[in-house]
Design an enzyme around this catalytic site. Structure first.
Site, PDB file in Angstrom:
ATOM      1  N   LYS A 110       7.642   0.254  -7.968  1.00 32.66           N
ATOM      2  CA  LYS A 110       7.117  -0.448  -9.136  1.00 32.66           C
ATOM      3  C   LYS A 110       7.251  -1.967  -9.015  1.00 32.66           C
ATOM      4  O   LYS A 110       6.488  -2.705  -9.629  1.00 32.66           O
ATOM      5  CB  LYS A 110       7.840   0.006 -10.401  1.00 32.66           C
ATOM      6  CG  LYS A 110       7.854   1.500 -10.671  1.00 32.66           C
ATOM      7  CD  LYS A 110       6.488   2.026 -11.008  1.00 32.66           C
ATOM      8  CE  LYS A 110       6.514   3.398 -11.687  1.00 32.66           C
ATOM      9  NZ  LYS A 110       7.055   4.492 -10.864  1.00 32.66           N
TER      10      LYS A 110
HETATM   11  C1  LIG Z   1       6.651   5.750 -10.820  1.00 36.36           C
HETATM   12  C2  LIG Z   1       7.092   6.553  -9.670  1.00 36.36           C
HETATM   13  C3  LIG Z   1       6.298   7.567  -9.143  1.00 36.36           C
HETATM   14  C4  LIG Z   1       4.985   7.961  -9.770  1.00 36.36           C
HETATM   15  O1  LIG Z   1       4.006   6.952  -9.642  1.00 36.36           O
HETATM   16  P1  LIG Z   1       2.731   6.943 -10.614  1.00 36.36           P
HETATM   17  O2  LIG Z   1       2.047   5.656 -10.344  1.00 36.36           O
HETATM   18  O3  LIG Z   1       3.254   7.037 -12.000  1.00 36.36           O
HETATM   19  O4  LIG Z   1       1.911   8.133 -10.241  1.00 36.36           O
HETATM   20  C5  LIG Z   1       6.748   8.230  -8.027  1.00 36.36           C
HETATM   21  N1  LIG Z   1       7.941   7.925  -7.455  1.00 36.36           N
HETATM   22  C6  LIG Z   1       8.732   6.969  -7.951  1.00 36.36           C
HETATM   23  C7  LIG Z   1      10.040   6.704  -7.289  1.00 36.36           C
HETATM   24  C8  LIG Z   1       8.342   6.239  -9.060  1.00 36.36           C
HETATM   25  O5  LIG Z   1       9.131   5.269  -9.532  1.00 36.36           O
END
Ligand SMILES: *Cc1c(COP(=O)(O)O)cnc(C)c1O
Length: 463
Positions: A110
């Protein structure tokens, strides 16, 4: 480039306004008025750039209201905080290529979008002499990355809702030990979808949205999708420099934000063969791709909590394109979903979906198994989200022999040490930046799953 809403009532929006708007006022999500198409010459040119320069080129296709030098600086300051000089290093294990997209401040992917978004918000607000109050819901990683993207910035407050006790200890620490006064944490007695529903309903109240100058950081913000497109190009170029085999990209998926960025990259002309959508036991998207069954079920807690999601907030963007870019169809289906808790898709639509996506859902047991077997074979520790992806890749290995699989590694294993310990009998090594958190004091407010209570809190603290 101008932006428009998936629901058809908002259009002609500039990039900067799209960033500040988050959700469109008609309840839809913002998308570019067209998806730029790259030629093979463009791809060739981009394939030799370092991460920041590549990001600058890709983002320039979508941003025409920020001067080039400023955009370059925004991108550079976003990625120089990453712990790896390549920003996103790849580790190669036979046909598996683990793209480590987690080297930002909070050890999950993120950060890639939220470091950029934090810089972007500050830039736009300074220019406009304005203020912004951010609210967002998190299943763990978004909240910490968002907080670290904007903490300490003068013209921004941030309030993050997380489901109480349902985020990992490290995630909780990353959010609640931040000392900056512009950061507020709400622990809601409910699950992630409850938190998200509260945020959505506050955003849908246009009076409050205006009065409190609210903005979003959850994955509905177009700038987040945009920043994520870059690493699909980056990883693809790296792997095709060492292999001429076709490439699938595997994406551990929750809110459909990450993989939607991959889908955009594919539409732009990046020759990815298949996007493989990996889920845990919360497998609505897997059921959708396999047989068109998009029906909401209860969220279950798994070993990959950042994917414990049923209502994927970015799905509407994909739906818009799937339905022939018809806002009317989107509005109708979203209404059907709201009223019945499901959407039934026709076989012909699902065939279209299957041309671009494969999918596999991994149980907790297999999450642990694949962390163990991958470690035994390669001495490399996967985090549980990445493990869902690698297990999916293994499932498709025979169908796609002589393919390369890029597996996006969405978090550092130390964020989910207890699951790793179950798999390999010891916890992963904890980076110093995480160790330090355990000595710090946590700050959060616990609230009932009640929109009115959250509103009260915001009025008290955001004024
Ligand atoms: C947010 C997240 C996901 C999922 O990603 P999306 O964009 O919501 O599909 C998968 N793995 C981790 C570690 C995340 O933080």
């Amino acid at each position: 480039m101008k932006y428009k809403s998936t629901r058809g009532k908002v259009s002609g929006v500039s990039f900067k306004d799209a960033v500040m708007m988050g959700l469109a006022e008609d309840g839809g999500l913002l998308i570019p008025e067209e998806i730029p198409k790259l030629t093979s010459n463009d791809l060739e040119r981009l394939s030799n750039l370092n991460y920041s320069n590549l990001a600058f080129e890709i983002l320039s296709y979508y941003i025409d209201d920020i001067p080039k030098d400023d955009l370059r600086k925004l991108i550079e300051s976003s990625y120089k905080v990453f712990r790896d000089s390549e920003v996103i290093p790849l580790k190669h294990f036979d046909n598996y290529h683990i793209a480590e997209i987690f080297h930002g401040p909070t050890f999950a992917f993120k950060d890639i979008a939220l470091q950029f978004l934090g810089n972007l918000f500050e830039y736009i607000l300074t220019e406009r002499n304005d203020k912004l109050n951010i609210i967002g819901a998190t299943s763990g990683d978004t909240g910490s990355a968002a907080i670290h993207g904007v903490k300490g910035r003068k013209n921004i407050n941030i309030c993050i809702l997380h489901p109480k006790g349902r985020v990992s200890p490290v995630q909780e620490l990353q959010m609640t030990t931040v000392e900056e006064e512009n950061v507020f944490n709400l622990a809601i007695k409910g699950n992630f979808d409850d938190c998200q529903a509260i945020v959505k309903s506050i955003f849908n109240d246009l009076d409050i949205k205006k009065e409190l100058k609210l903005g979003a950081v959850n994955s509905i913000n177009w700038a987040r999708v945009l920043a994520q497109i870059v690493y699909y190009f980056h990883s693809y170029f790296k792997v095709t420099k060492i292999s001429s085999n076709p490439v699938n990209i595997v994406v551990p998926t929750g809110n459909f934000g990450n993989i939607f960025a991959g889908w955009i990259a594919k539409q732009m002309g990046l020759p990815i063969k298949k996007l493989i959508l990996a889920t845990n036991e919360n497998n609505i998207l897997t059921r959708f791709i396999k047989n068109g069954d998009y029906s909401l079920k209860e969220v279950v807690q798994t070993y990959s909590p950042s994917m414990d999601i049923q209502l994927a907030s970015n799905f509407e963007r994909y739906l818009y394109y799937l339905l022939g870019e018809s806002s009317e169809n989107v509005v109708n289906l979203m209404e059907e979903l709201k009223n019945t808790g499901k959407i039934d898709f026709s076989e012909s639509l699902i065939e279209k979906v299957q041309e671009e996506f494969d999918t596999f859902s991994t149980s907790n047991e297999n999450t642990v198994n694949v962390i163990r077997s991958f470690y035994e074979t390669y001495e490399y520790i996967l985090d549980p989200h990445t493990a869902c992806g690698v297990f999916a890749a293994e499932h498709f290995k025979n169908l796609y022999s002589d393919y390369e699989f890029i597996c996006l590694s969405t978090a550092h294993p130390a964020k989910f040490g207890d699951v790793v310990e179950k798999a390999i009998g010891r916890p992963p090594e904890i980076p110093d930046a995480i160790k330090e958190l355990f000595n710090k004091e946590k700050r959060m407010t616990v609230l009932e799953n009640d929109t009115e209570k959250v509103k009260d809190f915001l009025f008290k603290n955001f004024k």
